[in-house]
Scaffold this motif. Structure first.
Motif, short mmCIF file in Angstrom:
data_model
loop_
_atom_site.label_atom_id
_atom_site.label_comp_id
_atom_site.label_asym_id
_atom_site.label_seq_id
_atom_site.Cartn_x
_atom_site.Cartn_y
_atom_site.Cartn_z
N MET A 90 0.96 -1.22 -0.01
CA MET A 90 0.03 0.13 0.03
C MET A 90 0.70 1.20 0.08
SD MET A 90 -1.39 0.59 4.00
CE MET A 90 -1.55 -1.22 4.06
N ASN A 91 0.29 2.30 -0.56
CA ASN A 91 1.24 3.41 -0.74
C ASN A 91 1.16 4.31 0.60
OD1 ASN A 91 2.49 3.37 -3.30
ND2 ASN A 91 0.52 4.50 -4.14
N GLN A 92 2.28 4.92 1.05
CA GLN A 92 2.13 5.91 2.29
C GLN A 92 1.17 7.06 2.13
OE1 GLN A 92 6.02 6.99 3.49
NE2 GLN A 92 5.48 8.74 4.46
N CYS A 93 0.38 7.35 3.24
CA CYS A 93 -0.35 8.58 3.07
C CYS A 93 0.37 9.84 2.71
CB CYS A 93 -0.97 8.72 4.41
SG CYS A 93 -2.24 10.18 4.64
N THR A 94 -0.14 10.70 1.82
CA THR A 94 0.31 12.00 1.37
C THR A 94 0.10 13.07 2.14
OG1 THR A 94 -1.31 12.17 -0.29
CG2 THR A 94 0.54 11.05 -0.89
N ALA A 95 -0.61 13.04 3.54
CA ALA A 95 -0.95 14.19 4.35
C ALA A 95 0.00 14.94 4.67
CB ALA A 95 -1.89 13.63 5.29
N VAL A 96 0.23 16.29 4.48
CA VAL A 96 1.30 16.82 5.12
C VAL A 96 0.77 18.19 6.22
CG1 VAL A 96 3.20 18.61 4.62
CG2 VAL A 96 2.77 16.52 2.96
N ALA A 97 1.35 18.57 7.22
CA ALA A 97 1.00 19.46 8.06
C ALA A 97 1.96 20.33 8.45
CB ALA A 97 0.27 18.90 9.34
N LEU A 98 1.78 21.60 8.43
CA LEU A 98 2.67 22.67 9.10
C LEU A 98 2.37 22.77 10.41
CD1 LEU A 98 5.26 24.56 8.52
CD2 LEU A 98 3.34 26.33 7.96
N LEU A 99 3.21 22.14 11.24
CA LEU A 99 2.92 22.37 12.59
C LEU A 99 3.91 23.45 13.39
CD1 LEU A 99 2.72 18.82 13.47
CD2 LEU A 99 0.82 20.13 13.18
N PRO A 100 3.32 24.29 14.42
CA PRO A 100 4.10 25.18 14.96
C PRO A 100 4.89 24.34 16.23
CG PRO A 100 1.90 25.49 15.82
CD PRO A 100 1.78 24.38 14.53
N PRO A 101 6.17 24.97 16.66
CA PRO A 101 6.64 24.41 17.88
C PRO A 101 5.94 24.60 19.12
CG PRO A 101 7.64 26.61 17.32
CD PRO A 101 6.72 26.37 16.25
N PRO A 102 5.98 23.53 20.02
CA PRO A 102 4.95 23.60 21.14
C PRO A 102 5.15 24.81 22.06
CG PRO A 102 5.79 21.58 20.77
CD PRO A 102 6.56 22.45 19.81
N GLU A 103 4.08 25.16 22.59
CA GLU A 103 4.38 26.41 23.41
C GLU A 103 5.52 26.23 24.60
OE1 GLU A 103 2.84 29.41 23.58
OE2 GLU A 103 1.94 28.90 21.51
N HIS A 104 5.40 24.83 25.10
CA HIS A 104 6.81 24.62 26.13
C HIS A 104 8.10 24.92 25.40
CE1 HIS A 104 6.20 20.73 24.57
NE2 HIS A 104 7.43 20.29 25.16
N VAL A 105 8.14 24.59 24.19
CA VAL A 105 9.62 24.76 23.48
C VAL A 105 9.77 26.17 23.40
CG1 VAL A 105 10.80 24.24 21.56
CG2 VAL A 105 9.42 22.54 22.38
N LEU A 106 8.85 26.94 23.13
CA LEU A 106 8.97 28.40 22.91
C LEU A 106 9.46 29.05 24.12
CD1 LEU A 106 5.98 29.20 20.43
CD2 LEU A 106 8.57 29.08 19.99
N ALA A 107 8.57 28.59 25.18
CA ALA A 107 8.98 29.14 26.44
C ALA A 107 10.49 29.04 26.90
CB ALA A 107 7.91 28.61 27.71
N LEU A 108 10.92 27.85 26.60
CA LEU A 108 12.34 27.69 26.73
C LEU A 108 13.31 28.13 26.05
CD1 LEU A 108 11.78 23.78 27.28
CD2 LEU A 108 12.19 25.61 29.25
N SER A 109 13.05 28.81 24.96
CA SER A 109 13.95 29.38 23.83
C SER A 109 14.39 30.65 24.62
CB SER A 109 13.29 29.72 22.57
OG SER A 109 12.28 30.65 22.70
#
Length: 123
Positions: A1-20
């Motif tokens: 079977m072929n791989q799903c072709t769904a793509v998403a643009l995800l922002p970094p999680p809030e906890h990662v932003l808080a640690l930057s």
């Protein structure tokens, strides 16, 4: 079977932003591609990282209609019946076929083109 072709643009999680560090380069949004077979349910999945192979150490992002969640999920224990050394590269309870049954059509197309151009490398 072929791989799903769904793509998403995800922002970094809030906890990662808080640690930057303020005033420095902040983490940016990134694209993820679903790793499941194309016949799965409405929730997509991509493994982001694995912290050493312990049960539940692989961190996956699961996304669907407008939401995304980071989840520690254990590895699927299934083994490829053709090669017992080849374990499934997906999580326990994944909704599509095991990873050895999922084909990335882009990767396959690139391999065919390389084999055509450089047959001596593909014997």
């Amino acid at each position: 079977m072929n791989q799903c072709t769904a793509v998403a643009l995800l922002p970094p999680p809030e906890h990662v932003l808080a640690l930057s560090i303020p005033g420095r380069h902040r983490p940016e949004a990134g694209h993820v591609l679903c790793e499941l077979g194309e016949d799965h349910d409405e929730t997509h999945a991509t493994m982001l990282w694995d912290e050493g192979g312990r049960p539940g150490s692989a961190v996956w992002v699961r996304w669907g209609a407008g939401d995304a969640r980071l989840l520690p999920l254990p590895w699927c224990p299934a083994r490829d019946p053709r090669d017992a050394d080849d374990a499934c590269g997906l999580f326990v309870g994944h909704p599509s076929g095991h990873s050895w049954a999922v084909t990335d059509p882009t990767d396959e197309a690139i391999t065919r083109d390389l084999a055509r151009r450089h047959p001596h490398l593909f014997r």
